[in-house]
Design an enzyme around this catalytic site. Structure first.
Site, short mmCIF file in Angstrom:
data_model
loop_
_atom_site.label_atom_id
_atom_site.label_comp_id
_atom_site.label_asym_id
_atom_site.label_seq_id
_atom_site.Cartn_x
_atom_site.Cartn_y
_atom_site.Cartn_z
N LYS A 86 119.08 102.00 76.91
CA LYS A 86 117.99 102.02 75.92
C LYS A 86 118.48 101.48 74.58
O LYS A 86 117.83 100.66 73.95
CB LYS A 86 117.48 103.45 75.75
CG LYS A 86 116.56 103.63 74.56
CD LYS A 86 116.12 105.06 74.36
CE LYS A 86 117.09 105.93 73.60
NZ LYS A 86 117.15 105.70 72.14
N ASN A 87 119.65 101.94 74.14
CA ASN A 87 120.12 101.56 72.81
C ASN A 87 120.61 100.12 72.72
O ASN A 87 120.93 99.64 71.64
CB ASN A 87 121.23 102.52 72.34
CG ASN A 87 120.66 103.86 71.93
OD1 ASN A 87 119.45 104.06 71.94
ND2 ASN A 87 121.54 104.80 71.58
N CYS B 240 113.01 113.39 61.22
CA CYS B 240 113.53 113.30 62.57
C CYS B 240 114.17 114.63 62.91
O CYS B 240 114.77 115.27 62.06
CB CYS B 240 114.57 112.18 62.60
SG CYS B 240 115.60 112.21 64.03
N ARG C 102 118.47 111.44 58.59
CA ARG C 102 118.57 110.06 59.10
C ARG C 102 117.93 109.02 58.19
O ARG C 102 116.95 108.36 58.55
CB ARG C 102 117.99 109.96 60.51
CG ARG C 102 118.80 110.74 61.51
CD ARG C 102 118.30 110.55 62.90
NE ARG C 102 118.94 109.44 63.58
CZ ARG C 102 118.71 109.15 64.86
NH1 ARG C 102 117.87 109.85 65.57
NH2 ARG C 102 119.34 108.16 65.43
N PRO C 103 118.48 108.85 57.01
CA PRO C 103 117.91 107.86 56.08
C PRO C 103 118.19 106.43 56.53
O PRO C 103 118.96 106.21 57.46
CB PRO C 103 118.65 108.16 54.78
CG PRO C 103 119.94 108.79 55.19
CD PRO C 103 119.67 109.50 56.49
N ASP D 83 118.83 104.14 53.97
CA ASP D 83 119.28 103.56 52.70
C ASP D 83 120.33 102.47 52.88
O ASP D 83 120.36 101.48 52.15
CB ASP D 83 119.82 104.68 51.79
CG ASP D 83 120.93 105.48 52.45
OD1 ASP D 83 120.78 105.82 53.65
OD2 ASP D 83 121.94 105.76 51.79
N LEU D 84 121.18 102.64 53.90
CA LEU D 84 122.26 101.65 54.07
C LEU D 84 121.70 100.31 54.55
O LEU D 84 122.20 99.25 54.17
CB LEU D 84 123.31 102.17 55.06
CG LEU D 84 124.00 103.48 54.65
CD1 LEU D 84 124.93 103.97 55.76
CD2 LEU D 84 124.79 103.30 53.35
N ASP E 223 125.61 111.45 71.13
CA ASP E 223 124.55 111.48 72.13
C ASP E 223 124.94 112.23 73.41
O ASP E 223 124.10 112.40 74.30
CB ASP E 223 124.11 110.05 72.48
CG ASP E 223 123.26 109.43 71.39
OD1 ASP E 223 122.87 110.14 70.45
OD2 ASP E 223 122.97 108.22 71.48
N ARG F 120 111.35 109.36 76.58
CA ARG F 120 111.71 108.30 75.62
C ARG F 120 112.96 107.55 76.06
O ARG F 120 113.15 106.39 75.71
CB ARG F 120 111.98 108.91 74.23
CG ARG F 120 110.73 109.32 73.49
CD ARG F 120 111.09 109.69 72.06
NE ARG F 120 112.09 108.75 71.56
CZ ARG F 120 113.07 109.06 70.74
NH1 ARG F 120 113.20 110.27 70.28
NH2 ARG F 120 113.94 108.15 70.35
C1 UD1 Z 1 122.15 105.13 66.78
C2 UD1 Z 1 121.64 105.44 68.16
C3 UD1 Z 1 121.60 106.95 68.39
C4 UD1 Z 1 122.98 107.56 68.10
C5 UD1 Z 1 123.49 107.12 66.73
C6 UD1 Z 1 124.94 107.54 66.49
C7 UD1 Z 1 120.15 103.59 68.62
C8 UD1 Z 1 118.75 103.11 68.79
N1 UD1 Z 1 120.31 104.89 68.29
O1 UD1 Z 1 121.24 105.70 65.85
O2 UD1 Z 1 121.24 107.18 69.75
O3 UD1 Z 1 122.89 108.96 68.11
O4 UD1 Z 1 123.44 105.68 66.61
O5 UD1 Z 1 125.76 107.06 67.48
O6 UD1 Z 1 121.09 102.84 68.82
N2 UD1 Z 1 123.05 106.91 57.89
C9 UD1 Z 1 122.77 106.94 56.53
N3 UD1 Z 1 122.03 105.91 56.01
C10 UD1 Z 1 121.57 104.87 56.76
C11 UD1 Z 1 121.88 104.84 58.14
C12 UD1 Z 1 122.62 105.88 58.67
O7 UD1 Z 1 123.16 107.86 55.83
O8 UD1 Z 1 120.92 103.97 56.20
C13 UD1 Z 1 123.84 108.00 58.49
C14 UD1 Z 1 123.04 108.82 59.50
O9 UD1 Z 1 122.25 109.82 58.88
C15 UD1 Z 1 124.14 109.38 60.36
C16 UD1 Z 1 125.18 108.25 60.38
O10 UD1 Z 1 124.88 107.44 59.25
O11 UD1 Z 1 124.72 110.51 59.73
C17 UD1 Z 1 125.17 107.40 61.63
O12 UD1 Z 1 123.84 107.01 61.93
P1 UD1 Z 1 123.49 105.65 62.65
O13 UD1 Z 1 124.68 105.08 63.35
O14 UD1 Z 1 122.78 104.76 61.68
O15 UD1 Z 1 122.44 106.11 63.74
P2 UD1 Z 1 121.27 105.24 64.32
O16 UD1 Z 1 121.64 103.81 64.25
O17 UD1 Z 1 119.98 105.69 63.73
#
Ligand code: UD1
Length: 422
Positions: A22-23, A117, A122-123, A125-126, A308, A400
């Site tokens: 899926k990912n 979520c 899960r922001p 911002d990055l 996960d 999902r």
């Molecule tokens: C992806 C996976 C999800 C998995 C996660 C971590 C997909 C579709 N989903 O989610 O199944 O659990 O990686 O392996 O591939 N963060 C920020 N700001 C941002 C983005 C992230 O603070 O803009 C933080 C998140 O809150 C979290 C960390 O960074 O603490 C890692 O998150 P991230 O790798 O971005 O997760 P996803 O890509 O949403």
């Protein structure tokens, strides 16, 4: 709404074919916005999230023809909208993946903020900060990320403060159509990120550092790309979940269509617990353990232990001898399954981001509620060994991300019924 009724204690045995990841499927579908030709994608998992992203693409103007439940043809040369609407995005956070490709291709787009979520704030911002660094002007208006870069995105050095999987994927896709060179520092190294890199590379984009934490991408300056047919890689989390089904019921299970390298840390942990796992090409076999020892887990980014898989190992810990500990380092609120496992009789104490599980207690069936995708699969695993019947409600979370979960488990001998709530 559907729920699952599991009668626990049935011995499992047999083979399971693992579906596509899926990912990986989600960023691949988003990346078709960069593609000018008719494209075939195979080994897509038949799960709700993939259908949601396909719907989002159709809403933007892509033409999609499903050849069968796991294969489609997509043509995205005539996109008519650049707005990813709330109604679709709210169903799935990963819709944010269209931000990079839309902005890079059209110099503008609007993407609904994904919102809350179950597993934490899960922001995004990055993602936003990185697009700004590439020249975009971004504001938040009426719940939408409104992004503008009328002259296109420009390559730059992007330093991620935190490793982010979809953030890295978004910037990779944006950089592929940007003007000039982009360096992503502190990039994610997940196999799904690697597959996206390889697809873009096959489409003619120069990418260096694939599989490392520093990626270098030379963009096409808004020229659309020609993609070759794509086969989605196998789902390492689905495979890990079924390994845990074998482990929790202490039975022999064979998994087919996997990439053992992607499962190294999961296999390593199961061996440490006491299981004998053998691998040959794309096949894995887990055999029962004489004694299942308690274990410790700390979740980290790939190649570390995946967040996960945390919930599924927590279910397994209830059947191991002694006290196990699981520390969640990625998502602050990813312990929603704890209270549900407790309803089945699990002995778990929670302090901050560390859960301690006292194993060896008998689980007894009860009504439980699925709270997020992986938490739901942990409840299914627990239900497989709980005495009597376990009813799992709100299983749309499971749908999902797991293709035919109950069919696959029933094929091994589990007793699971999908029923309708009154
Ligand atoms: C992806 C996976 C999800 C998995 C996660 C971590 C997909 C579709 N989903 O989610 O199944 O659990 O990686 O392996 O591939 N963060 C920020 N700001 C941002 C983005 C992230 O603070 O803009 C933080 C998140 O809150 C979290 C960390 O960074 O603490 C890692 O998150 P991230 O790798 O971005 O997760 P996803 O890509 O949403």
């Amino acid at each position: 709404m559907d729920y699952l009724k599991i009668t626990g204690g049935k011995p499992l045995k047999g083979e399971i074919k693992i579906s596509g990841a899926k990912n990986s499927a989600l960023p691949i579908l988003a990346s078709t916005l960069l593609c000018k030709n008719l494209l075939k994608i195979t080994n897509l998992p038949d799960v709700a999230d993939v259908k949601t992203l396909a719907k989002l693409l159709e809403h933007l103007g892509s033409t999609i023809e499903w050849v069968n439940a796991n294969e489609l043809l997509v043509q995205s040369d005539r996109i008519i909208h650049t707005k990813a609407v709330y109604d679709i995005v709210r169903k799935m956070r990963a819709s944010i993946l269209v931000l990079g490709p839309l902005l890079a291709r059209f110099g503008k787009c609007e993407v609904s903020l994904p919102g809350g979520c179950a597993i934490g704030a899960r922001p995004v911002d990055l993602h936003i900060k990185a697009m700004e660094k590439m020249g975009a002007n971004i504001s938040i208006e009426n719940g939408y990320i409104v992004a503008k870069a009328p002259n296109g995105l420009k390559g730059n050095d992007i330093i991620f403060d935190k490793i982010t999987v979809t953030g890295t994927e978004n910037i990779l896709m944006a950089a592929a159509l940007a003007h000039g060179e982009t360096r992503i520092i502190n990039a994610a190294k997940e196999p799904e990120v690697i597959q996206l890199c390889e697809i873009l590379q096959t489409a003619g984009i120069e990418i260096k550092g694939i599989g490392s934490n520093e990626l270098y991408i030379r963009g096409s300056d808004r020229e659309l790309l020609e993609f070759k047919e794509i086969e989605v890689i196998p789902d390492r989390i689905e495979a890990g979940t079924y390994l845990c089904a074998g482990a929790i019921s202490n039975s022999e299970i064979i998994l087919k269509n996997i990439i053992p390298k992607h499962l190294e840390v999961i296999i390593g942990k199961l061996k440490e617990i006491g299981f004998n796992i053998t691998e040959k090409d794309d096949i894995l076999c887990i055999k029962p353990a004489n004694k299942r020892k308690a274990f410790e887990i700390i979740t980290t980014e790939y190649p570390g232990f995946p967040t996960d898989m945390q919930a599924q190992f927590m279910a397994l810990a209830t059947q191991c001898e002694g006290s196990s500990s699981i520390e969640e380092r990625l998502f602050e609120n990813r312990f929603m399954h704890v209270s549900e496992l407790q309803r089945l009789g699990a002995k778990i104490s929670l302090k901050g981001n560390v859960a301690k599980i006292t194993g060896g207690e008998k689980l007894i069936g009860a009504d439980v509620m699925a709270t997020d995708l992986r938490a739901s699969s942990a409840l299914v695993l627990a239900g497989l060994v709980a005495q009597g019947q376990t009813q799992i409600h709100r299983i749309y979370h499971l749908d999902r991300g797991y293709e035919g979960l109950e069919e696959k488990l029933c094929g091994l001998g589990a007793d699971i019924l999908r029923l309708k709530e009154n």
